[in-house]
Design a protein around this motif. Structure first.
Motif, short mmCIF file in Angstrom:
data_model
loop_
_atom_site.label_atom_id
_atom_site.label_comp_id
_atom_site.label_asym_id
_atom_site.label_seq_id
_atom_site.Cartn_x
_atom_site.Cartn_y
_atom_site.Cartn_z
N LEU A 99 5.84 10.10 0.05
CA LEU A 99 6.22 9.81 -1.33
C LEU A 99 6.75 8.39 -1.46
N SER A 100 6.55 7.83 -2.64
CA SER A 100 7.11 6.51 -2.93
C SER A 100 8.56 6.70 -3.38
N SER A 101 9.23 5.61 -3.71
CA SER A 101 10.62 5.67 -4.15
C SER A 101 10.78 6.41 -5.47
N VAL A 102 9.72 6.47 -6.27
CA VAL A 102 9.78 7.18 -7.55
C VAL A 102 9.28 8.62 -7.42
N LYS A 103 9.22 9.11 -6.21
CA LYS A 103 8.90 10.50 -5.88
C LYS A 103 7.51 10.95 -6.32
N LYS A 104 6.55 10.05 -6.19
CA LYS A 104 5.15 10.44 -6.37
C LYS A 104 4.37 9.96 -5.16
N ARG A 105 3.12 10.38 -5.06
CA ARG A 105 2.29 10.05 -3.89
C ARG A 105 2.27 8.53 -3.67
N ILE A 106 2.47 8.14 -2.43
CA ILE A 106 2.47 6.71 -2.09
C ILE A 106 1.05 6.16 -2.23
N SER A 107 0.95 4.90 -2.62
CA SER A 107 -0.37 4.29 -2.84
C SER A 107 -0.81 3.50 -1.60
N ARG A 108 -2.09 3.17 -1.59
CA ARG A 108 -2.64 2.35 -0.50
C ARG A 108 -1.93 1.00 -0.44
N ARG A 109 -1.76 0.40 -1.60
CA ARG A 109 -1.15 -0.93 -1.64
C ARG A 109 0.29 -0.88 -1.16
N ALA A 110 1.01 0.19 -1.48
CA ALA A 110 2.40 0.32 -1.02
C ALA A 110 2.46 0.36 0.51
N ILE A 111 1.49 1.02 1.13
CA ILE A 111 1.45 1.09 2.60
C ILE A 111 1.14 -0.30 3.17
N GLN A 112 0.20 -1.00 2.56
CA GLN A 112 -0.13 -2.35 3.02
C GLN A 112 1.07 -3.29 2.88
N GLN A 113 1.77 -3.19 1.75
CA GLN A 113 2.95 -4.04 1.55
C GLN A 113 4.06 -3.70 2.53
N MET A 114 4.27 -2.41 2.78
CA MET A 114 5.28 -1.98 3.74
C MET A 114 5.00 -2.58 5.11
N LEU A 115 3.74 -2.54 5.51
CA LEU A 115 3.36 -3.09 6.81
C LEU A 115 3.61 -4.60 6.85
N GLU A 116 3.26 -5.30 5.77
CA GLU A 116 3.49 -6.74 5.70
C GLU A 116 4.98 -7.07 5.79
N ILE A 117 5.81 -6.32 5.06
CA ILE A 117 7.25 -6.56 5.06
C ILE A 117 7.84 -6.33 6.45
N GLU A 118 7.45 -5.23 7.09
CA GLU A 118 7.97 -4.91 8.42
C GLU A 118 7.54 -5.94 9.45
N LEU A 119 6.32 -6.46 9.31
CA LEU A 119 5.84 -7.49 10.24
C LEU A 119 6.62 -8.79 10.06
N LYS A 120 6.91 -9.14 8.82
CA LYS A 120 7.69 -10.36 8.57
C LYS A 120 9.09 -10.21 9.15
N LYS A 121 9.69 -9.02 9.00
CA LYS A 121 11.01 -8.77 9.57
C LYS A 121 10.98 -8.91 11.09
N ALA A 122 9.90 -8.49 11.68
CA ALA A 122 9.76 -8.54 13.14
C ALA A 122 9.40 -9.93 13.65
N GLY A 123 9.04 -10.82 12.73
CA GLY A 123 8.66 -12.17 13.13
C GLY A 123 7.24 -12.26 13.65
#
Length: 190
Positions: free
Chosen positions: A124-148
């Motif tokens: 689920l996304s933060s608004v409690k509905k099915r997570i989208s493809r783009r949200a998964i892609q963005q999450m991965l990008e954000i986590e990679l930037k955090k990891a350097g």
């Protein structure tokens, strides 16, 4: 007459797709685990969700479309498998390792139970509905930037390729069996 028909085509070298190396995988895994230090309720939920998504992409070779469409009823943690509907709405069985099962269990413990707009959706996304493809892609990008780690070229599909490489290298899986496991049709691998 066309004089260019006699000119031979230049053959470009084929670039081999490279999997993500083990060190970068561990760095990403640690970055996702550390992102759960957020004191808010949604920070902890999203951290556990992101870890489950990462482990599922990495351990099973699932496509992003299949991950988005996963239902809670599709996942069988006892048999370490899940049924997905991917690419052309074809059914495929994916297999889960221990890290993935633990991550999904941890997420299900904190997953919201009330006010959900799509009750069947596993992630689920933060608004409690099915997570989208783009949200998964963005999450991965954000986590990679955090990891350097450079986000260039690392996508959910690259994690699918890495999963196949790891299955072949460490699982000693026959290449033909691996091909069938990753194929979009239903295939049960023993």
């Amino acid at each position: 007459r066309n004089p260019s028909k006699k000119v031979k085509k230049v053959k470009e070298p084929v670039k081999r797709k490279k999997a993500i190396d083990d060190i970068d995988i561990e760095v990403m895994r640690n970055a996702i685990m550390k992102s759960g230090n957020d004191k808010t309720r949604y920070g902890k939920i999203n951290s556990k969700r992101n870890r489950a998504i990462f482990e599922l992409l990495l351990s099973s070779g699932i496509r992003i479309g299949g991950l988005v469409n996963l239902k809670t009823s599709d996942v069988d943690l006892e048999n370490r498998s899940a049924v997905t509907f991917e690419k052309g709405n074809k059914e495929r069985m994916v297999y889960l390792n221990n890290a993935c099962i633990n991550a999904i269990n941890n997420y299900l413990e904190v997953r919201p139970k009330e006010g959900i707009k799509d009750k069947d959706a596993l992630f689920l996304s933060s608004v409690k509905k099915r997570i989208s493809r783009r949200a998964i892609q963005q999450m991965l990008e954000i986590e990679l930037k955090k990891a350097g780690i450079s986000t260039r070229g690392i996508t959910p599909h690259k994690l699918r390729h890495t999963a196949a490489t790891l299955m072949y290298q460490y699982g000693e899986v026959d290449i033909r069996a691996l091909q069938k496991v990753l194929r979009t049709c239903k295939y049960i691998y023993n």
